[in-house]
Design a protein around this motif. Structure first.
Motif, mmCIF file in Angstrom:
data_model
loop_
_atom_site.group_PDB
_atom_site.id
_atom_site.type_symbol
_atom_site.label_atom_id
_atom_site.label_comp_id
_atom_site.label_asym_id
_atom_site.label_seq_id
_atom_site.Cartn_x
_atom_site.Cartn_y
_atom_site.Cartn_z
ATOM 1 N N MET A 1 -46.881 -65.457 17.757
ATOM 2 C CA MET A 1 -45.462 -66.882 18.032
ATOM 3 C C MET A 1 -44.900 -65.079 17.115
ATOM 4 S SD MET A 1 -44.758 -69.673 15.387
ATOM 5 C CE MET A 1 -44.382 -68.730 14.293
ATOM 6 N N GLU A 2 -44.089 -64.729 18.275
ATOM 7 C CA GLU A 2 -42.747 -64.070 17.145
ATOM 8 C C GLU A 2 -41.769 -64.626 16.572
ATOM 9 O OE1 GLU A 2 -39.251 -60.979 19.763
ATOM 10 O OE2 GLU A 2 -39.787 -62.832 21.082
ATOM 11 N N HIS A 3 -41.258 -64.599 16.297
ATOM 12 C CA HIS A 3 -39.948 -64.163 14.918
ATOM 13 C C HIS A 3 -38.451 -63.712 14.576
ATOM 14 C CE1 HIS A 3 -43.159 -63.573 12.031
ATOM 15 N NE2 HIS A 3 -42.166 -62.885 10.599
ATOM 16 N N ILE A 4 -37.969 -63.947 15.032
ATOM 17 C CA ILE A 4 -36.239 -63.127 14.958
ATOM 18 C C ILE A 4 -35.650 -63.777 13.525
ATOM 19 C CG2 ILE A 4 -34.828 -62.208 15.754
ATOM 20 C CD1 ILE A 4 -36.253 -62.866 17.993
ATOM 21 N N ILE A 5 -35.959 -63.453 12.519
ATOM 22 C CA ILE A 5 -34.701 -63.467 11.850
ATOM 23 C C ILE A 5 -33.805 -62.328 11.317
ATOM 24 C CG2 ILE A 5 -34.928 -63.975 8.882
ATOM 25 C CD1 ILE A 5 -37.851 -64.941 9.221
ATOM 26 N N ILE A 6 -32.540 -63.276 11.217
ATOM 27 C CA ILE A 6 -31.442 -62.660 10.737
ATOM 28 C C ILE A 6 -30.567 -63.858 9.879
ATOM 29 C CG2 ILE A 6 -28.800 -62.324 12.099
ATOM 30 C CD1 ILE A 6 -30.080 -63.318 14.966
ATOM 31 N N PRO A 7 -30.199 -62.616 9.096
ATOM 32 C CA PRO A 7 -29.767 -62.863 7.695
ATOM 33 C C PRO A 7 -28.609 -63.042 7.292
ATOM 34 C CG PRO A 7 -30.358 -60.152 7.292
ATOM 35 C CD PRO A 7 -30.314 -61.179 9.285
ATOM 36 N N ALA A 8 -28.060 -64.171 6.820
ATOM 37 C CA ALA A 8 -26.790 -64.888 6.893
ATOM 38 C C ALA A 8 -25.618 -63.228 6.197
ATOM 39 C CB ALA A 8 -26.871 -66.222 5.525
ATOM 40 N N PRO A 9 -24.785 -63.677 5.594
ATOM 41 C CA PRO A 9 -23.522 -62.303 5.466
ATOM 42 C C PRO A 9 -23.618 -62.906 3.691
ATOM 43 C CG PRO A 9 -22.570 -63.850 6.681
ATOM 44 C CD PRO A 9 -23.907 -64.371 6.936
ATOM 45 N N ILE A 17 -27.071 -72.415 5.421
ATOM 46 C CA ILE A 17 -26.598 -72.071 6.661
ATOM 47 C C ILE A 17 -27.462 -71.831 7.700
ATOM 48 C CG2 ILE A 17 -26.846 -69.686 5.176
ATOM 49 C CD1 ILE A 17 -23.207 -70.620 7.019
ATOM 50 N N TYR A 18 -28.620 -71.355 7.542
ATOM 51 C CA TYR A 18 -29.907 -70.796 8.791
ATOM 52 C C TYR A 18 -29.675 -72.152 9.453
ATOM 53 C CZ TYR A 18 -30.072 -67.310 6.193
ATOM 54 O OH TYR A 18 -30.232 -65.713 5.561
ATOM 55 N N ILE A 19 -30.117 -72.224 11.422
ATOM 56 C CA ILE A 19 -30.247 -73.053 12.342
ATOM 57 C C ILE A 19 -31.763 -72.502 12.680
ATOM 58 C CG2 ILE A 19 -27.871 -73.473 12.818
ATOM 59 C CD1 ILE A 19 -27.831 -71.706 14.681
ATOM 60 N N ILE A 20 -32.164 -73.278 12.885
ATOM 61 C CA ILE A 20 -33.625 -72.404 13.494
ATOM 62 C C ILE A 20 -33.520 -73.023 15.207
ATOM 63 C CG2 ILE A 20 -36.581 -72.590 13.674
ATOM 64 C CD1 ILE A 20 -35.480 -72.998 10.273
ATOM 65 N N THR A 21 -34.136 -72.290 16.094
ATOM 66 C CA THR A 21 -34.441 -72.674 16.835
ATOM 67 C C THR A 21 -35.732 -71.653 17.420
ATOM 68 O OG1 THR A 21 -31.848 -72.422 17.815
ATOM 69 C CG2 THR A 21 -33.985 -72.441 20.095
ATOM 70 N N GLY A 89 -35.883 -72.727 5.390
ATOM 71 C CA GLY A 89 -36.223 -71.861 6.410
ATOM 72 C C GLY A 89 -37.510 -71.266 6.595
ATOM 73 N N ASN A 90 -37.818 -70.205 5.262
ATOM 74 C CA ASN A 90 -38.718 -70.033 4.915
ATOM 75 C C ASN A 90 -39.603 -71.075 4.557
ATOM 76 O OD1 ASN A 90 -37.805 -67.372 5.112
ATOM 77 N ND2 ASN A 90 -37.517 -67.729 2.391
ATOM 78 N N LEU A 91 -39.247 -72.250 4.320
ATOM 79 C CA LEU A 91 -41.266 -73.095 4.624
ATOM 80 C C LEU A 91 -41.414 -73.590 5.749
ATOM 81 C CD1 LEU A 91 -39.983 -75.494 1.560
ATOM 82 C CD2 LEU A 91 -41.861 -73.770 1.577
ATOM 83 N N ARG A 106 -41.721 -68.314 20.201
ATOM 84 C CA ARG A 106 -41.064 -67.437 19.169
ATOM 85 C C ARG A 106 -39.929 -68.404 18.304
ATOM 86 N NH1 ARG A 106 -37.443 -66.603 23.512
ATOM 87 N NH2 ARG A 106 -38.481 -64.574 23.987
ATOM 88 N N VAL A 107 -40.173 -68.233 17.372
ATOM 89 C CA VAL A 107 -38.694 -69.144 16.396
ATOM 90 C C VAL A 107 -37.693 -67.899 16.575
ATOM 91 C CG1 VAL A 107 -38.262 -70.003 14.332
ATOM 92 C CG2 VAL A 107 -41.262 -70.244 15.195
ATOM 93 N N THR A 108 -36.333 -68.218 16.052
ATOM 94 C CA THR A 108 -35.406 -68.059 16.022
ATOM 95 C C THR A 108 -34.889 -68.073 14.762
ATOM 96 O OG1 THR A 108 -34.788 -66.815 18.343
ATOM 97 C CG2 THR A 108 -32.841 -66.323 16.358
ATOM 98 N N VAL A 109 -34.559 -67.525 13.873
ATOM 99 C CA VAL A 109 -33.552 -67.659 12.439
ATOM 100 C C VAL A 109 -32.170 -67.205 12.259
ATOM 101 C CG1 VAL A 109 -33.451 -68.901 10.006
ATOM 102 C CG2 VAL A 109 -35.905 -68.925 11.666
ATOM 103 N N CYS A 110 -31.043 -67.839 12.594
ATOM 104 C CA CYS A 110 -30.149 -67.071 12.666
ATOM 105 C C CYS A 110 -28.878 -68.109 11.553
ATOM 106 C CB CYS A 110 -29.425 -66.847 13.397
ATOM 107 S SG CYS A 110 -28.981 -68.563 14.273
ATOM 108 N N PRO A 111 -28.021 -67.420 11.229
ATOM 109 C CA PRO A 111 -26.606 -68.266 10.646
ATOM 110 C C PRO A 111 -26.152 -69.517 11.369
ATOM 111 C CG PRO A 111 -25.900 -65.306 10.127
ATOM 112 C CD PRO A 111 -27.855 -65.524 11.099
#
Length: 166
Positions: A1-9, A17-21, A89-91, A106-111
């Motif tokens: 499982m790929e995971h992509i995490i884009i940090p919030a500013p 602030i985080y949305i997850i797809t 989001g981490n949990l 894939r899981v994407t976490v982004c602001p």
């Protein structure tokens, strides 16, 4: 499982602030099905704490997000309440890796993009139908997280496993 995490500013105006797809290999006869996770049943009192933060912007135009019935300022703020904090989001990511890793591509976490356009409605307000619905993670036996999580999907947006007519 790929995971992509884009940090919030670092100057994000809120912690939630985080949305997850996530993208599932297969789901209900479709392949590569994308689902949008959201925090279900947030405390309504949290809405008041968001009112003076300038989170709601101008009405949205003709984008895909605005093809649904237009919502109110409270609806736009409710979308922020459906987002996750970094800790949540981490949990959630750890839970998905532990329990569903073989089913998720894939899981994407982004602001969350701010300001939220006036007219957007929360995912929880989208009506279920023949091809659209919700995965209720919190209804699974032995669900370990201290907050309820649901995921919205639209099967019509994804190709069938077996092409029609075969």
């Amino acid at each position: 499982m790929e995971h992509i995490i884009i940090p919030a500013p670092p100057d994000a105006p809120l912690d939630r602030i985080y949305i997850i797809t996530l993208t599932m290999h297969t789901f209900k006869g479709r392949r590569n099905v994308e689902a949008h996770l959201f925090r279900a049943e947030p405390d309504p009192a949290e809405l008041e704490s968001l009112r003076d933060k300038g989170l709601v912007g101008k009405p949205c135009g003709e984008s895909d997000a605005c093809q649904l019935p237009h919502g109110t300022e409270d609806d736009a703020l409710q979308t922020a309440l459906e987002a996750f904090t970094a800790e949540e989001g981490n949990l959630l990511l750890d839970y998905l890796k532990e329990r569903y890793a073989d089913q998720i591509l894939r899981v994407t976490v982004c602001p969350l993009e701010l300001p939220i356009p006036l007219g957007v409605i929360p995912l929880s307000a989208i009506p279920e139908g023949k091809s659209m619905g919700f995965i209720r993670f919190d209804a699974v036996r032995d669900y370990p997280l201290p907050f309820a999580v649901r995921a919205f999907y639209d099967l019509d947006a994804h190709e069938p496993l077996v092409p029609e007519g075969e």
